[in-house]
Design a protein around this motif. Structure first.
Motif, PDB file in Angstrom:
ATOM      1  N   ILE A   1       0.835  -1.200   0.000  1.00  0.00           N
ATOM      2  CA  ILE A   1       0.000   0.000   0.000  1.00  0.00           C
ATOM      3  C   ILE A   1       0.867   1.247   0.000  1.00  0.00           C
ATOM      4  O   ILE A   1       0.608   2.218  -0.725  1.00  0.00           O
ATOM      5  N   VAL A   2       1.951   1.249   0.811  1.00  0.00           N
ATOM      6  CA  VAL A   2       2.876   2.379   0.834  1.00  0.00           C
ATOM      7  C   VAL A   2       3.553   2.533  -0.523  1.00  0.00           C
ATOM      8  O   VAL A   2       3.706   3.645  -1.041  1.00  0.00           O
TER       9      VAL A   2
ATOM     10  N   VAL B   1       4.213   5.705  -5.652  1.00  0.00           N
ATOM     11  CA  VAL B   1       4.142   5.875  -7.105  1.00  0.00           C
ATOM     12  C   VAL B   1       3.119   6.938  -7.469  1.00  0.00           C
ATOM     13  O   VAL B   1       3.370   7.812  -8.319  1.00  0.00           O
ATOM     14  N   LEU B   2       1.948   6.907  -6.831  1.00  0.00           N
ATOM     15  CA  LEU B   2       0.904   7.883  -7.145  1.00  0.00           C
ATOM     16  C   LEU B   2       1.344   9.303  -6.802  1.00  0.00           C
ATOM     17  O   LEU B   2       1.112  10.246  -7.573  1.00  0.00           O
ATOM     18  N   VAL B   3       1.984   9.471  -5.634  1.00  0.00           N
ATOM     19  CA  VAL B   3       2.437  10.800  -5.223  1.00  0.00           C
ATOM     20  C   VAL B   3       3.537  11.297  -6.156  1.00  0.00           C
ATOM     21  O   VAL B   3       3.529  12.446  -6.609  1.00  0.00           O
TER      22      VAL B   3
ATOM     23  N   PRO C   1      11.840   7.924  -2.272  1.00  0.00           N
ATOM     24  CA  PRO C   1      10.811   7.100  -2.945  1.00  0.00           C
ATOM     25  C   PRO C   1       9.485   7.815  -3.143  1.00  0.00           C
ATOM     26  O   PRO C   1       8.649   7.343  -3.929  1.00  0.00           O
ATOM     27  N   TRP C   2       9.264   8.947  -2.460  1.00  0.00           N
ATOM     28  CA  TRP C   2       8.046   9.725  -2.667  1.00  0.00           C
ATOM     29  C   TRP C   2       8.192  10.712  -3.818  1.00  0.00           C
ATOM     30  O   TRP C   2       7.228  11.382  -4.196  1.00  0.00           O
TER      31      TRP C   2
ATOM     32  N   GLU D   1       5.625  -0.399 -12.711  1.00  0.00           N
ATOM     33  CA  GLU D   1       4.956  -1.491 -13.407  1.00  0.00           C
ATOM     34  C   GLU D   1       4.167  -2.376 -12.445  1.00  0.00           C
ATOM     35  O   GLU D   1       3.126  -2.935 -12.802  1.00  0.00           O
ATOM     36  N   GLU D   2       4.651  -2.513 -11.213  1.00  0.00           N
ATOM     37  CA  GLU D   2       3.890  -3.265 -10.213  1.00  0.00           C
ATOM     38  C   GLU D   2       2.553  -2.598  -9.944  1.00  0.00           C
ATOM     39  O   GLU D   2       1.519  -3.268  -9.810  1.00  0.00           O
ATOM     40  N   VAL D   3       2.564  -1.280  -9.866  1.00  0.00           N
ATOM     41  CA  VAL D   3       1.309  -0.555  -9.646  1.00  0.00           C
ATOM     42  C   VAL D   3       0.394  -0.698 -10.859  1.00  0.00           C
ATOM     43  O   VAL D   3      -0.829  -0.832 -10.729  1.00  0.00           O
TER      44      VAL D   3
END
Length: 583
Positions: free
Chosen positions: A255-256, A261-263, A325-326, A335-337
């Motif tokens: 989840i983190v 990735v989204l941020v 990482p943020w 790609e995992e996301v």
């Protein structure tokens, strides 16, 4: 416990002893690379199957007959009783997401299973006590007080917490006992899923026969006490295998990782707006054999891997600059996301099946209480035990599929049976047929009720009229459960196995909650669902579910066609293929 040993354990005898018998991505209890001959495999997996058997025995032993306790003992109306059951089951599966987060981020799967199994045993034991104490039940003709309902809810949701945490990790921990890089163990892992679902069905079968009989003829407190004792015994057996298990190091919370990735992508929308970027222009920090190939789908997420120089860095733990990482994620992480995003359309269109399933343990059981349940002489089967036909349909379908259909399919077509997406589609179609059969049966039951005298407790219509709906929905569950489990685990990257299981179980949760919402909406907008089942039009409600199911099936077919190219064909998406190898 073992998580600390994985990080700090000494480096003893395995060094220099040859690595041919070691499992490279798993460790033993002492934190050393796991020896294939001494850890894991079927001996360890069998202990995991045992705790899942007892979990199903306890949970279904409570849920399948809870509606009769709520209507007959707690004096709740029919629709409200059904909602209490579906909310309880929905919460149980929704809490799988919490259990998965704790397992991935803090506890590990082993400790998560042990802790939450104990919580479930505690909750079941308290429920046994609450059904024994006279002050916690209303008297004849009295409504349940807030205190009485509060104690009942506290027990139920403590059980739900235990169930959610346990189920989030048990299938993943079971597959951890097999090495997918070994041909024999990889084949055994495939058989594990079949046996896992078989033990789920076996536990449910014991619940709807033995435990329901004990509840109705001996006492609920005895039945719930048996559930609690079984869970405690299962925990003891599970812990006995501590030194035999293989443990996988946690890669952190999926989840983190998804949020990172989204941020990061949201912060760097500009480069993507100017057009697609070449894979060589994106950041990657994994070794060649661990990378997931870049794909052209969901290009907006690629921004997370766009390098922006010093702005992406932070001071690391050793005083050197390292990527934040943020702000910057590797292509493989992105790609995992994307893999998770590809799951969501199919995920959304499987929810309604579990709404239909919810009717089998709520309104269908209420139907059975009003019908003639005599079998031989004066023996009368408990209303909730009619779900034995539901479980029997599951087990029979699985047996026929594994022993007859797959061998024939292999001989005639060279295929290994249905794909996971085909199984899900078959399950959805059977659930629609089940609701149509339920509506027809209910119309006949209501006609008999209208002709009978108002004081008739048992209608002169056989309870076995309900069998078709149980058989059809049960066969549907056999297909959709195994199809979903296969789809979500094999289409997710290795580091997100626990979360993918949580996503799968979340469809069950949302299906139960959707059932509660539909019941409340229909009850408020129509007269179909009255306080008693004989003064309702449950057949209309069943037809509504059948129509919704048909619309949902059409939507699913579109989603499945979109998802099919990412499967195992020769033109498969390379990222999906890489994901399969990492599951």
């Amino acid at each position: 416990m073992q998580e600390e040993k994985m990080e700090t354990g000494a480096r003893p005898s395995w060094i220099g002893a040859g690595n041919g018998n070691l499992v490279h991505d798993a460790v033993d209890y002492h934190g050393c690379p796991a020896d294939r001959s001494r850890t894991g495999s079927w001996v360890a997996a069998a202990l995991v199957l045992g705790i899942e058997l007892c979990e199903r025995l306890a949970t279904m032993g409570i849920a399948v007959n809870l509606v009769t306790y709520l209507t007959d003992t707690m004096h709740l109306p029919s629709a409200e009783s059904a909602n209490v059951v579906t909310d309880f089951m929905g919460t149980s599966f929704l809490l799988c997401l919490l259990g998965g987060f704790l397992a991935d981020s803090f506890l590990g799967r082993f400790l998560t299973i042990a802790i939450f199994a104990l919580l479930q045993a505690l909750g079941t034991g308290l429920l046994a006590v609450s059904t024994t104490v006279r002050q916690l039940r209303p008297g004849p003709g009295e409504a349940a007080t807030g205190l009485q309902m509060g104690v009942l809810y506290a027990c139920l949701y403590l059980i739900a917490l235990g169930t959610g945490g346990l189920k989030s990790s048990v299938s993943g921990f079971g597959t951890d006992q097999f090495d997918e890089r070994d041909d024999q163990e990889r084949a055994a892992m495939g058989h594990f899923f079949n046996r896992f679902f078989f033990f789920i069905s076996l536990g449910t079968l014991m619940a709807v026969t033995v435990l329901v009989y004990v509840q109705d003829h001996v006492g609920r407190s005895w039945a719930y006490g048996i559930c609690s004792a079984c869970m405690l015994l299962a925990v003891a057996v599970f812990l006995s295998g501590t030194r035999r298990y293989r443990y996988k190091r946690s890669a952190g919370s999926p989840i983190v990782h998804i949020l990172q990735v989204l941020v990061a992508a949201a912060r760097k929308r500009g480069p993507i707006k100017r057009g697609p970027l070449a894979a060589a222009a994106l950041y990657e920090d994994r070794q060649e054999d661990e990378r997931i190939p870049h794909t052209a789908q969901f290009l907006c997420l690629d921004a997370a891997a766009v390098m922006a120089g010093e702005e992406d860095n932070e001071i690391g733990t050793v005083g050197r600059q390292a990527p934040n990482p943020w702000k910057l994620c590797s292509v493989s992480r992105v790609e995992e996301v994307k893999m998770v995003a590809r799951l969501m359309p199919v995920w959304a269109t499987t929810i309604l099946f579990w709404t239909i399933y919810a009717q089998m343990i709520t309104f269908s059981v209420e139907q059975a209480t009003t019908m003639d349940r005599r079998m031989v002489g004066s023996f009368e089967i408990p209303a909730a035990s009619l779900t034995v036909f539901f479980v029997g349909a599951i087990m029979l379908t699985l047996a026929l599929y594994d022993r007859i259909f797959i061998p024939l399919c292999r001989i005639l077509t060279g295929r290994q049976g249905f794909t996971s997406l085909e199984k899900i589609g078959i399950g959805l179609a059977l659930s629609i047929a089940g609701m149509a059969a339920a509506a027809v049966c209910e119309k006949k039951r209501l006609a008999v009720a209208a002709a009978a005298s108002t004081d008739t407790a048992v209608l002169p219509i056989s309870v076995f009229m309900l069998i078709p709906q149980f058989l059809l929905v049960g066969a549907g569950e056999a297909f959709i459960y195994t199809g979903q489990l296969d789809f979500f685990i094999t289409r997710s990257p290795k580091g997100m196995k626990t979360m993918s299981t949580g996503l799968f179980l979340a469809t069950l949760s949302l299906g139960f909650f959707l059932s509660s919402a539909l019941v409340s909406l229909v009850k408020g907008a129509t007269t179909w669902l009255g306080d008693t089942i004989n003064h309702s039009r449950l057949d209309y409600f069943y037809w509504l579910l059948a129509v919704l199911g048909a619309v949902n099936l059409a939507a699913y077919l579109l989603c499945a066609m979109w998802a099919t190219p990412a499967a195992g064909s020769s033109k498969a998406d390379p990222a999906a293929t890489a994901a399969d190898e990492k599951c």
